[in-house]
Scaffold this active site. Structure first.
Site, PDB file in Angstrom:
ATOM      1  N   ASN A  11      59.702  24.581  36.910  1.00 38.73           N
ATOM      2  CA  ASN A  11      58.761  25.561  37.572  1.00 38.73           C
ATOM      3  C   ASN A  11      59.192  26.816  37.890  1.00 38.73           C
ATOM      4  OD1 ASN A  11      56.913  26.633  39.614  1.00 38.73           O
ATOM      5  ND2 ASN A  11      55.771  24.803  39.521  1.00 38.73           N
ATOM      6  N   HIS A  14      58.544  30.801  41.546  1.00 36.84           N
ATOM      7  CA  HIS A  14      59.217  31.411  42.556  1.00 36.84           C
ATOM      8  C   HIS A  14      60.097  32.856  41.861  1.00 36.84           C
ATOM      9  CE1 HIS A  14      57.215  29.135  45.314  1.00 36.84           C
ATOM     10  NE2 HIS A  14      57.747  28.051  45.036  1.00 36.84           N
ATOM     11  N   HIS A  47      52.209  27.668  38.080  1.00 39.46           N
ATOM     12  CA  HIS A  47      50.893  27.122  38.816  1.00 39.46           C
ATOM     13  C   HIS A  47      50.049  28.450  39.107  1.00 39.46           C
ATOM     14  CE1 HIS A  47      48.999  25.182  42.884  1.00 39.46           C
ATOM     15  NE2 HIS A  47      48.163  25.543  41.861  1.00 39.46           N
ATOM     16  N   ARG A  49      47.445  29.806  40.872  1.00 37.80           N
ATOM     17  CA  ARG A  49      46.780  29.564  42.225  1.00 37.80           C
ATOM     18  C   ARG A  49      45.521  30.711  42.214  1.00 37.80           C
ATOM     19  NH1 ARG A  49      49.856  26.595  46.064  1.00 37.80           N
ATOM     20  NH2 ARG A  49      47.935  26.836  47.475  1.00 37.80           N
ATOM     21  N   ARG A  53      48.931  34.273  44.469  1.00 35.94           N
ATOM     22  CA  ARG A  53      49.992  34.696  45.149  1.00 35.94           C
ATOM     23  C   ARG A  53      51.371  34.771  44.253  1.00 35.94           C
ATOM     24  NH1 ARG A  53      51.273  29.533  48.971  1.00 35.94           N
ATOM     25  NH2 ARG A  53      48.753  29.639  49.377  1.00 35.94           N
ATOM     26  N   GLU A  74      49.799  24.277  35.972  1.00 36.27           N
ATOM     27  CA  GLU A  74      49.392  23.533  37.138  1.00 36.27           C
ATOM     28  C   GLU A  74      48.192  24.520  37.955  1.00 36.27           C
ATOM     29  OE1 GLU A  74      52.214  23.649  40.160  1.00 36.27           O
ATOM     30  OE2 GLU A  74      53.551  22.320  39.072  1.00 36.27           O
ATOM     31  N   THR A 105      51.719  22.983  47.388  1.00 34.35           N
ATOM     32  CA  THR A 105      50.707  21.801  47.338  1.00 34.35           C
ATOM     33  C   THR A 105      51.210  20.777  48.333  1.00 34.35           C
ATOM     34  OG1 THR A 105      50.816  22.622  45.079  1.00 34.35           O
ATOM     35  CG2 THR A 105      49.620  20.337  45.544  1.00 34.35           C
ATOM     36  N   GLU A 155      51.021  12.747  37.491  1.00 39.80           N
ATOM     37  CA  GLU A 155      52.318  13.184  38.228  1.00 39.80           C
ATOM     38  C   GLU A 155      52.358  12.796  39.597  1.00 39.80           C
ATOM     39  OE1 GLU A 155      53.664  17.311  37.428  1.00 39.80           O
ATOM     40  OE2 GLU A 155      54.598  17.436  39.384  1.00 39.80           O
ATOM     41  N   HIS A 194      57.983  17.624  42.875  1.00 40.33           N
ATOM     42  CA  HIS A 194      57.605  18.230  44.269  1.00 40.33           C
ATOM     43  C   HIS A 194      58.961  17.982  45.144  1.00 40.33           C
ATOM     44  CE1 HIS A 194      55.774  20.432  47.295  1.00 40.33           C
ATOM     45  NE2 HIS A 194      54.757  20.875  46.584  1.00 40.33           N
TER      46      HIS A 194
HETATM   47  N1  PXP Z   1      54.570  19.542  40.660  1.00 40.67           N
HETATM   48  C1  PXP Z   1      53.447  20.023  41.132  1.00 40.67           C
HETATM   49  C2  PXP Z   1      52.313  19.375  40.813  1.00 40.67           C
HETATM   50  C3  PXP Z   1      53.457  21.113  42.125  1.00 40.67           C
HETATM   51  O1  PXP Z   1      52.436  21.601  42.751  1.00 40.67           O
HETATM   52  C4  PXP Z   1      54.826  21.860  42.328  1.00 40.67           C
HETATM   53  C5  PXP Z   1      54.945  22.985  42.950  1.00 40.67           C
HETATM   54  O2  PXP Z   1      54.276  23.988  42.524  1.00 40.67           O
HETATM   55  C6  PXP Z   1      55.990  21.125  41.777  1.00 40.67           C
HETATM   56  C7  PXP Z   1      55.824  19.997  40.771  1.00 40.67           C
HETATM   57  C8  PXP Z   1      57.153  21.871  42.057  1.00 40.67           C
HETATM   58  O3  PXP Z   1      57.527  21.620  43.170  1.00 40.67           O
HETATM   59  P1  PXP Z   1      58.939  22.456  43.673  1.00 40.67           P
HETATM   60  O4  PXP Z   1      58.793  23.663  43.458  1.00 40.67           O
HETATM   61  O5  PXP Z   1      59.102  21.837  45.056  1.00 40.67           O
HETATM   62  O6  PXP Z   1      60.198  21.838  42.877  1.00 40.67           O
END
Ligand code: PXP
Length: 249
Positions: A11, A14, A47, A49, A53, A74, A105, A155, A194
């Protein structure tokens, strides 16, 4: 014990967070995705959003043009975002709950309470050839509802486990293991994500039936010190011993 290939979806939200913090054109999310691909990731996750953001519509568009691995989007089950997904055709969509004020999330979808709306979106996306998953807590009623509305994947939300220590963590891990078994028995395929990092990944590998882990924040944070390519390689190496997890007793 036989090794099973557990896939890594990185992901890269960031990377965009850093760019949006200053309104610059860098760092590039497509370059970041290329680094992840060079390190052997199996997919890229972003994601989009509703408050935009971090990831922007143009990022999703650019990624869907250049990626060599599947793009997992996402998103909330909100009509304008569903419209964008249908237009941009990511390979996969993971439906997540979204609150404007949250840092990230915070929990899984309330599938039992919104079956009608979720079923309609799952059908729309699946009809467009998109593989859909529902982000859920490891609760039996939620998992059974996900299967009932025809989602092929769930998931499992690992965030609560990742935030706990000691006995609480053991208890949360057992919930995830039981949840994965319930999902598998209900015919669902199982991903998880997550809060996963290099310190807790060992215990995450105890969860059975996993296909893909979606990991973002810890990899991008680690990349500050090691570079993104190395951070992805480190996580892949930490995931390599996966042998199918364990079952709960
Ligand atoms: N899976 C989902 C559904 C999420 O919403 C997120 C955060 O955007 C992640 C995985 C990844 O989480 P993390 O950034 O904490 O590794």
């Amino acid at each position: 014990m036989a090794r099973i290939q557990l896939k890594l979806g990185v992901n890269i939200d960031h990377v965009a967070t850093l760019r949006q913090a200053r309104g610059t054109t860098y760092p590039s999310v497509t370059d970041a995705a290329a680094e992840c691909e060079a390190a052997g990731c199996h997919g890229i996750t972003v994601h989009l959003r509703e408050d935009r953001r971090h990831i922007q519509d143009a990022d999703v568009r650019a990624l869907s043009r250049v990626l060599n691995v599947p793009l997992n989007l996402e998103m909330a089950n909100a009509a304008p975002i569903v419209k964008i997904a249908l237009e941009l055709q990511p390979d996969e969509v993971c439906l997540v709950p979204e609150k404007r004020q949250e840092l990230t999330t915070e929990g899984g979808l309330n599938v039992t309470g919104s079956k009608k709306a979720l079923r309609a979106t799952v059908q729309k996306l699946a009809g467009a050839g998109i593989v859909v998953s529902l982000f859920v807590d490891p609760d039996e009623p939620q998992l059974l509802a996900a299967a009932e509305i025809g989602a092929p994947y769930v998931e499992l939300h690992t965030g609560r486990f990742c935030d706990c220590e000691g006995d609480d963590a053991a208890c949360e891990l057992d919930r995830l293991i039981r949840g994965a078994e319930v999902a598998h028995r209900a015919g669902l395929r199982v991903n998880a994500g997550h809060g996963i990092n290099l310190s807790n990944i060992g215990r995450i590998l105890e969860i059975p039936h996993l296909e893909t882990l979606n990991i973002g924040h810890s990899i991008v944070a680690r990349a500050v010190f090691t570079g993104l390519r190395n951070a992805v390689k480190e996580m892949r190496a930490a995931m390599a011993p996966y042998a199918g997890g364990r079952s709960c007793v």
